[in-house]
Scaffold this motif. Structure first.
Motif, PDB file in Angstrom:
ATOM      1  N   GLU A  91       0.824  -1.203   0.000  1.00  0.00           N
ATOM      2  CA  GLU A  91       0.000   0.000   0.000  1.00  0.00           C
ATOM      3  C   GLU A  91       0.863   1.261   0.000  1.00  0.00           C
ATOM      4  OE1 GLU A  91      -3.733   1.804  -0.273  1.00  0.00           O
ATOM      5  OE2 GLU A  91      -3.205  -0.330  -0.313  1.00  0.00           O
ATOM      6  N   ASP A  92       1.921   1.253   0.815  1.00  0.00           N
ATOM      7  CA  ASP A  92       2.836   2.401   0.872  1.00  0.00           C
ATOM      8  C   ASP A  92       3.482   2.659  -0.486  1.00  0.00           C
ATOM      9  OD1 ASP A  92       2.370   2.845   3.545  1.00  0.00           O
ATOM     10  OD2 ASP A  92       4.038   1.586   4.201  1.00  0.00           O
ATOM     11  N   TRP A 151       2.479   1.802  -3.539  1.00  0.00           N
ATOM     12  CA  TRP A 151       1.554   2.310  -4.556  1.00  0.00           C
ATOM     13  C   TRP A 151       1.260   3.791  -4.355  1.00  0.00           C
ATOM     14  CZ3 TRP A 151      -1.565  -2.601  -3.372  1.00  0.00           C
ATOM     15  CH2 TRP A 151      -1.121  -3.650  -4.189  1.00  0.00           C
ATOM     16  N   SER A 152       0.957   4.174  -3.124  1.00  0.00           N
ATOM     17  CA  SER A 152       0.626   5.584  -2.864  1.00  0.00           C
ATOM     18  C   SER A 152       1.840   6.483  -3.062  1.00  0.00           C
ATOM     19  CB  SER A 152       0.077   5.750  -1.445  1.00  0.00           C
ATOM     20  OG  SER A 152       1.035   5.372  -0.483  1.00  0.00           O
ATOM     21  N   SER A 153       3.042   5.965  -2.760  1.00  0.00           N
ATOM     22  CA  SER A 153       4.262   6.767  -2.880  1.00  0.00           C
ATOM     23  C   SER A 153       4.612   7.082  -4.332  1.00  0.00           C
ATOM     24  CB  SER A 153       5.444   6.047  -2.213  1.00  0.00           C
ATOM     25  OG  SER A 153       5.256   5.955  -0.816  1.00  0.00           O
ATOM     26  N   THR A 207       2.332   7.249  -6.768  1.00  0.00           N
ATOM     27  CA  THR A 207       1.175   7.825  -7.470  1.00  0.00           C
ATOM     28  C   THR A 207       0.716   9.109  -6.788  1.00  0.00           C
ATOM     29  OG1 THR A 207      -0.280   6.331  -6.213  1.00  0.00           O
ATOM     30  CG2 THR A 207       0.393   5.615  -8.418  1.00  0.00           C
ATOM     31  N   VAL A 208      -0.226   9.013  -5.873  1.00  0.00           N
ATOM     32  CA  VAL A 208      -0.824  10.216  -5.277  1.00  0.00           C
ATOM     33  C   VAL A 208       0.157  11.031  -4.439  1.00  0.00           C
ATOM     34  CG1 VAL A 208      -3.152   9.295  -5.313  1.00  0.00           C
ATOM     35  CG2 VAL A 208      -1.699   8.843  -3.341  1.00  0.00           C
ATOM     36  N   ASN A 209       1.148  10.367  -3.845  1.00  0.00           N
ATOM     37  CA  ASN A 209       2.136  11.065  -3.012  1.00  0.00           C
ATOM     38  C   ASN A 209       3.510  11.111  -3.666  1.00  0.00           C
ATOM     39  OD1 ASN A 209       0.253  11.469  -0.884  1.00  0.00           O
ATOM     40  ND2 ASN A 209       0.617   9.381  -0.164  1.00  0.00           N
ATOM     41  N   ARG A 220      -6.657  -1.791  -6.919  1.00  0.00           N
ATOM     42  CA  ARG A 220      -5.903  -0.669  -7.484  1.00  0.00           C
ATOM     43  C   ARG A 220      -5.804  -0.796  -8.994  1.00  0.00           C
ATOM     44  NH1 ARG A 220      -3.674   3.638  -4.274  1.00  0.00           N
ATOM     45  NH2 ARG A 220      -3.925   3.002  -2.122  1.00  0.00           N
TER      46      ARG A 220
END
Length: 202
Positions: free
Chosen positions: A92-93, A95-97, A99-101, A137
């Motif tokens: 999860e970290d 993917w978000s790192s 993309t959105v972050n 996702r």
């Protein structure tokens, strides 16, 4: 051909397996229990912001682990926090790192890149975090691949993936113990030169 089958007097054991002479069977090396010998002054630092941290549930015998504030990364060695750091990512970290972050993650990595030794440790295999459909996702595999390639190719931060938590913990301890031993064997001049190289981190 069966795993462990004898061929012309020699036992066939594929890569990733080991023949246990006591149990008379082939075992996966991932199932082997590793033991560590820790120096008296060796201590792993886990960042206070780290959730569900490594070593918390079942720390290896003799390992000293403390929680403290780390400027960059999630894990380091006490006394060497300005020189070595490992950033841990679960699926999860990661993917978000990327993309959105992504912008924030890039800034953090640019700071991490100044360290003498720096790594990103991903809990999971490439076949897992490149799946666009996992956990609902919709992330194209190329987006993750290119992000990881940029981290290594542009910033010089190695990315290591571990299939299980125990493998992630074992890899981290291997890195930390080797670095700790190397630093302890350095001359005072070498330590001063290393400090000069990393002056901008402080």
């Amino acid at each position: 051909m069966d795993v462990g089958e004898s061929i012309m007097g020699k036992r066939f054991v594929p890569y990733g397996y080991k023949f246990d002479s006591k149990k008379k069977r082939v075992i996966d090396v991932a199932d082997i229990k590793f033991e560590f010998t820790f120096p008296d002054d060796f201590c792993v630092v886990c960042a206070t912001r780290e959730q569900d941290g490594l070593f918390i549930a079942r720390p290896p015998k003799g390992l000293l682990l403390i929680r403290d504030t780390l400027k960059h990364g999630d894990y380091s060695i006490k006394g060497f926090e300005r020189y070595i750091s490992i950033e841990r990512k679960n699926m999860e970290d990661l993917w978000s790192s990327v993309t959105v972050n992504a912008d924030r993650f890039k800034r953090e990595l640019e700071e991490l890149a100044n360290y003498e030794r720096k790594y990103i440790l991903v809990e999971g295999l490439e076949s897992q975090f490149l799946r666009p459909d996992i956990a609902g996702r919709q992330i194209h595999p190329n987006a993750v691949r290119q992000a990881l390639a940029s981290i290594e190719g542009k910033l010089g931060i190695p990315v290591h993936s571990a299939e299980t938590r125990s493998q992630a913990e074992r890899w981290m301890l291997d890195m930390f113990l080797k670095y700790f031993s190397f630093k302890r064997s350095c001359t005072s001049f070498e330590r001063e030169m290393s400090a000069m190289i990393n002056w901008k981190i402080s």
